[in-house]
Design a protein around this motif. Structure first.
Motif, PDB file in Angstrom:
ATOM      1  N   GLY A 255     132.217 -27.050 105.167  1.00  0.00           N
ATOM      2  CA  GLY A 255     131.297 -27.524 104.129  1.00  0.00           C
ATOM      3  C   GLY A 255     130.011 -26.732 104.120  1.00  0.00           C
ATOM      4  N   ALA A 256     129.527 -26.368 105.305  1.00  0.00           N
ATOM      5  CA  ALA A 256     128.308 -25.568 105.402  1.00  0.00           C
ATOM      6  C   ALA A 256     128.519 -24.187 104.784  1.00  0.00           C
ATOM      7  CB  ALA A 256     127.883 -25.432 106.866  1.00  0.00           C
ATOM      8  N   ASN A 257     129.675 -23.592 105.064  1.00  0.00           N
ATOM      9  CA  ASN A 257     129.985 -22.272 104.489  1.00  0.00           C
ATOM     10  C   ASN A 257     130.073 -22.319 102.973  1.00  0.00           C
ATOM     11  OD1 ASN A 257     130.089 -20.953 106.954  1.00  0.00           O
ATOM     12  ND2 ASN A 257     132.286 -21.226 107.204  1.00  0.00           N
ATOM     13  N   ARG A 258     130.784 -23.331 102.452  1.00  0.00           N
ATOM     14  CA  ARG A 258     130.940 -23.452 100.996  1.00  0.00           C
ATOM     15  C   ARG A 258     129.595 -23.619 100.298  1.00  0.00           C
ATOM     16  NH1 ARG A 258     135.374 -26.770 102.416  1.00  0.00           N
ATOM     17  NH2 ARG A 258     134.096 -28.634 102.102  1.00  0.00           N
ATOM     18  N   THR A 269     118.329 -17.690  98.657  1.00  0.00           N
ATOM     19  CA  THR A 269     118.697 -17.087  99.947  1.00  0.00           C
ATOM     20  C   THR A 269     119.022 -18.194 100.939  1.00  0.00           C
ATOM     21  OG1 THR A 269     116.358 -16.993 100.563  1.00  0.00           O
ATOM     22  CG2 THR A 269     117.345 -14.986  99.645  1.00  0.00           C
ATOM     23  N   ALA A 270     120.204 -18.135 101.521  1.00  0.00           N
ATOM     24  CA  ALA A 270     120.659 -19.199 102.410  1.00  0.00           C
ATOM     25  C   ALA A 270     121.517 -18.617 103.525  1.00  0.00           C
ATOM     26  CB  ALA A 270     121.458 -20.241 101.624  1.00  0.00           C
ATOM     27  N   ALA A 271     121.590 -19.346 104.628  1.00  0.00           N
ATOM     28  CA  ALA A 271     122.426 -18.957 105.763  1.00  0.00           C
ATOM     29  C   ALA A 271     122.947 -20.218 106.421  1.00  0.00           C
ATOM     30  CB  ALA A 271     121.638 -18.117 106.763  1.00  0.00           C
ATOM     31  N   ALA A 272     124.125 -20.118 107.016  1.00  0.00           N
ATOM     32  CA  ALA A 272     124.733 -21.263 107.698  1.00  0.00           C
ATOM     33  C   ALA A 272     124.755 -21.038 109.199  1.00  0.00           C
ATOM     34  CB  ALA A 272     126.159 -21.485 107.188  1.00  0.00           C
ATOM     35  N   ILE A 273     124.576 -22.100 109.953  1.00  0.00           N
ATOM     36  CA  ILE A 273     124.735 -22.029 111.407  1.00  0.00           C
ATOM     37  C   ILE A 273     125.679 -23.138 111.859  1.00  0.00           C
ATOM     38  CG2 ILE A 273     122.513 -20.937 111.903  1.00  0.00           C
ATOM     39  CD1 ILE A 273     121.501 -23.693 112.800  1.00  0.00           C
ATOM     40  N   HIS A 274     126.708 -22.748 112.586  1.00  0.00           N
ATOM     41  CA  HIS A 274     127.671 -23.690 113.150  1.00  0.00           C
ATOM     42  C   HIS A 274     128.476 -22.966 114.215  1.00  0.00           C
ATOM     43  CE1 HIS A 274     130.605 -21.611 110.658  1.00  0.00           C
ATOM     44  NE2 HIS A 274     129.928 -21.934 109.565  1.00  0.00           N
ATOM     45  N   GLY A 275     129.418 -23.668 114.813  1.00  0.00           N
ATOM     46  CA  GLY A 275     130.137 -23.132 115.960  1.00  0.00           C
ATOM     47  C   GLY A 275     131.011 -21.933 115.691  1.00  0.00           C
ATOM     48  N   ASN A 276     131.410 -21.721 114.444  1.00  0.00           N
ATOM     49  CA  ASN A 276     132.232 -20.552 114.138  1.00  0.00           C
ATOM     50  C   ASN A 276     131.411 -19.283 113.959  1.00  0.00           C
ATOM     51  OD1 ASN A 276     134.478 -22.122 114.250  1.00  0.00           O
ATOM     52  ND2 ASN A 276     134.881 -22.162 112.060  1.00  0.00           N
ATOM     53  N   GLY A 292     110.828 -16.845 106.671  1.00  0.00           N
ATOM     54  CA  GLY A 292     110.738 -17.118 105.252  1.00  0.00           C
ATOM     55  C   GLY A 292     111.617 -16.224 104.406  1.00  0.00           C
ATOM     56  N   THR A 293     112.363 -15.316 105.024  1.00  0.00           N
ATOM     57  CA  THR A 293     113.272 -14.467 104.253  1.00  0.00           C
ATOM     58  C   THR A 293     114.548 -15.228 103.890  1.00  0.00           C
ATOM     59  OG1 THR A 293     114.179 -13.573 106.315  1.00  0.00           O
ATOM     60  CG2 THR A 293     112.402 -12.329 105.253  1.00  0.00           C
ATOM     61  N   VAL A 294     114.810 -16.318 104.597  1.00  0.00           N
ATOM     62  CA  VAL A 294     115.908 -17.223 104.262  1.00  0.00           C
ATOM     63  C   VAL A 294     115.284 -18.557 103.892  1.00  0.00           C
ATOM     64  CG1 VAL A 294     117.915 -18.478 105.149  1.00  0.00           C
ATOM     65  CG2 VAL A 294     117.556 -16.088 105.803  1.00  0.00           C
ATOM     66  N   ARG A 295     115.508 -18.995 102.644  1.00  0.00           N
ATOM     67  CA  ARG A 295     114.881 -20.236 102.172  1.00  0.00           C
ATOM     68  C   ARG A 295     115.600 -21.477 102.676  1.00  0.00           C
ATOM     69  NH1 ARG A 295     114.281 -19.945  95.750  1.00  0.00           N
ATOM     70  NH2 ARG A 295     113.493 -22.064  96.101  1.00  0.00           N
ATOM     71  N   VAL A 296     116.928 -21.386 102.765  1.00  0.00           N
ATOM     72  CA  VAL A 296     117.718 -22.575 103.104  1.00  0.00           C
ATOM     73  C   VAL A 296     118.601 -22.298 104.310  1.00  0.00           C
ATOM     74  CG1 VAL A 296     119.439 -24.217 102.282  1.00  0.00           C
ATOM     75  CG2 VAL A 296     117.735 -23.304 100.686  1.00  0.00           C
ATOM     76  N   LEU A 297     118.518 -23.168 105.293  1.00  0.00           N
ATOM     77  CA  LEU A 297     119.383 -23.098 106.464  1.00  0.00           C
ATOM     78  C   LEU A 297     120.325 -24.296 106.401  1.00  0.00           C
ATOM     79  CD1 LEU A 297     119.747 -21.374 109.063  1.00  0.00           C
ATOM     80  CD2 LEU A 297     118.359 -23.078 110.251  1.00  0.00           C
ATOM     81  N   VAL A 298     121.630 -24.023 106.302  1.00  0.00           N
ATOM     82  CA  VAL A 298     122.630 -25.086 106.211  1.00  0.00           C
ATOM     83  C   VAL A 298     123.275 -25.237 107.582  1.00  0.00           C
ATOM     84  CG1 VAL A 298     124.641 -25.943 104.971  1.00  0.00           C
ATOM     85  CG2 VAL A 298     123.036 -24.409 103.805  1.00  0.00           C
TER      86      VAL A 298
END
Length: 433
Positions: A255-258, A269-276, A292-298
Motif C-alpha cells: 500500500g505504501a508503494n502504490r 515528491t514522495a518516498a516510501a520506507i518499509h521492510g522491503n 525538504g527535497t521529499v515532501r511526503v514520506l509514506v
C-alpha cells in the motif's frame, strides 16, 4: 529542576548544554535518579518524550565512573526492535558521550556485517543492537555478552509485536544474572507485564505523561471518505494546502508503494520506507524528507518506529490502525516541543469500528469533516476490515517454526544449513514493514 540537580557528571552536563537542553523532560526527571542508584526501572514512555536520554545519560554516568580500558568488554547492551530506532539511540549515545572515554557502536541487519564486526573487535563499552544481528554475531563468536552490567530493552511492546520474544529470551541467557535492567514500553499489555516480571528485579515504575493527554495539543480531524477516493483526497489536501512535510501511514508495504507512485504521478515528491526497502534507501528517503527535497514520506508503523523528525507539521493516516495505541504513536510524531501539529485520518466505512476504539482510548471525539466530491459511500459495508496475513506477516509470523529449528541437529552440514536458514529468517523479521 535542572540536569545538574539529578546528579549527572560534569562531562555529561557539558554535552547536554552543547545540545541546548536546560531542563529534563518528565520521563528523564523520573527515570534518571533510580537508574543512577543502580535500581531496575520499568518505564512507561512513548517516542517523543525524551525517554532515550532517560536511560542513555545515567547509563553513561555509571559506566564512566568505573572505566575498563583494557580490551573493553561490552558492559551495556541496548536492544531495540528496528534499525532506525537502533541508529537513533546510538546517535544519542555518541552525542552525550562526546566528553567521556566511552566507546559504542550499533549493529542491525540489512547491511554488510563486516564494518560492524571491525568496530566490535576494536573494543566497545556500549552496544546498541536489533535482536537478529545480535544473535547472528554472537553465534559466530564475534562478540560476548558475558560482561554486560546494564541491559536496556527499548520499546518492548513493539518487540513483542514483531515476534522477537524468543530472541529476547535467548539474549537473556547470554548475559549475566547479576545486572541492572531498564525496560521501556509505551503500552503495558498482559504479555508486556509477564515479560517485565521475567527480566526485572523489584523495579521502580516510572511514567511519563499518560498517552491520552499527549494527543490533546494536536489538531485532530477525520475525513469520512469512500475507500476508492482516498488517494484523490490525500493528493488534494497536500496540493491545495501546499504542505511541505507530511508523514503518511499505510497498513502495508505494498500500500505504501502504490500510494507513493500515485503521489509522484500527481507531481508530489514522495518516498516510501518499509521492510522491503534497503537500509540505504530508507536512510536516503528520510534524509530527503528532513531536507525538504521529499515532501511526503509514506511509511508503515514498524518502519516509522523511532524516526526522529523534529517539528513535523502534518501526519495523515491514509488507513487508520486497527490497534488503537498505534494511532497515538503515529500522531505523536507531530505537535512536539510545543510546536503546532495536525493529524488527519481518512476513514472509510469499514474502519468506523477502529475509529470508535481510538476515540475511546484517547477519551475524546474527533471532529469529522466530509469534503465535497469525496463523500463516503452510503452503501459500503461497515464490517471491519480484517488485518489478515498482510499485517501478521509483518509482525513475525513464522517465529515458532524458526525457534524450533534453531536447535535441530543432523551433523555439521545440517547444522550449518539450519543456522543459515534461521539467520535469514531473523533478517527478514527485522526487515519487515
Amino acid at each position: 529542576m535542572s540536569f545538574k540537580s539529578l546528579g549527572l557528571s560534569e562531562p555529561l552536563l557539558k554535552a547536554i548544554s552543547k545540545k541546548g537542553y536546560e531542563t529534563p523532560s518528565p520521563i528523564q526527571a523520573k527515570a534518571i535518579p533510580p537508574v543512577l542508584e543502580g535500581k531496575d526501572v520499568l518505564a512507561s514512555a512513548q517516542t517523543g518524550t525524551g525517554k532515550t536520554a532517560g536511560f542513555t545519560l545515567p547509563m553513561l554516568h555509571l559506566l564512566s565512573k568505573n572505566p575498563i580500558q583494557k580490551h573493553r568488554p561490552i558492559r551495556a547492551l541496548v536492544l531495540t526492535p528496528t534499525r532506525e530506532l537502533a541508529a537513533q539511540v546510538h546517535a544519542n549515545v555518541k552525542e552525550y558521550s562526546e566528553f567521556l572515554n566511552i566507546r559504542s557502536t550499533v549493529i542491525f541487519g540489512g547491511v554488510n556485517q563486516k564494518p560492524q564486526v571491525a568496530r566490535i573487535r576494536q573494543g566497545i563499552d556500549i552496544l546498541v543492537a536489533t535482536p537478529g544481528r545480535l544473535i547472528d554475531l554472537e553465534s559466530q563468536g564475534v562478540l560476548s555478552l558475558k560482561r554486560v552490567e546494564i541491559f536496556v530493552l527499548d520499546e518492548a511492546d513493539r518487540m513483542l509485536d514483531m515476534g522477537f520474544l524468543r530472541d529476547i529470551e535467548r539474549v537473556m541467557k547470554l548475559i549475566p544474572n547479576k545486572r541492572q535492567n531498564l525496560m521501556f514500553s509505551a503500552t503495558f499489555s498482559k504479555d508486556i507485564k509477564k515479560l517485565a516480571y521475567s527480566i526485572l528485579d523489584n523495579p521502580v515504575h516510572v511514567e511519563a505523561t499518560p498517552e491520552n493527554t499527549a494527543v490533546e495539543i494536536i489538531d485532530q480531524k477525520v475525513h469520512r471518505v469512500a475507500k476508492g477516493k482516498k488517494t484523490g483526497l490525500i493528493i488534494k489536501l497536500i496540493s491545495e494546502g501546499n504542505w511541505k512535510q507530511v508523514l503518511v501511514f499505510t497498513r502495508t508495504k505494498h500500500g505504501a508503494n502504490r500510494l507513493t507512485k500515485k503521489m509522484i504521478s500527481a507531481g508530489i515528491t514522495a518516498a516510501a520506507i518499509h521492510g522491503n526497502k534497503s537500509q540505504g534507501a530508507r536512510t536516503k528517503a528520510l534524509a530527503g524528507f528532513k531536507r525538504g527535497t521529499v515532501r511526503v514520506l509514506v511509511a508503515t508503523d514498524i518502519a516509522a518506529r523511532g524516526l526522529d523528525i523534529p517539528l513535523l507539521p502534518h501526519v495523515i493516516n491514509f488507513e487508520i490502525p486497527n490497534i488503537s495505541e498505534d494511532y497515538v504513536h503515529r500522531i505523536g510524531r507531530t505537535g512536539r516541543a510545543g510546536a503546532s501539529g495536525q493529524a488527519i485520518s481518512l476513514v472509510s466505512a469499514d474502519e468506523i469500528s477502529y475509529l470508535r476504539g481510538i476515540e475511546k482510548l484517547i477519551g475524546m471525539k474527533i471532529d469529522v469533516e466530509i469534503i465535497e466530491g469525496f463523500e463516503p459511500d452510503p452503501n459500503a459495508s461497515t464490517e471491519p476490515i480484517k488485518p489478515g496475513q498482510n499485517r501478521n506477516r509483518g509482525r513475525g509470523g513464522q517465529r515458532n517454526k524458526t525457534s524450533n529449528s534453531r536447535n535441530s541437529g543432523g551433523g555439521n552440514k545440517n547444522a550449518n544449513h539450519n543456522r543459515n536458514k534461521n539467520r535469514n529468517r531473523r533478517r527478514n523479521n527485522e526487515n519487515r514493514n
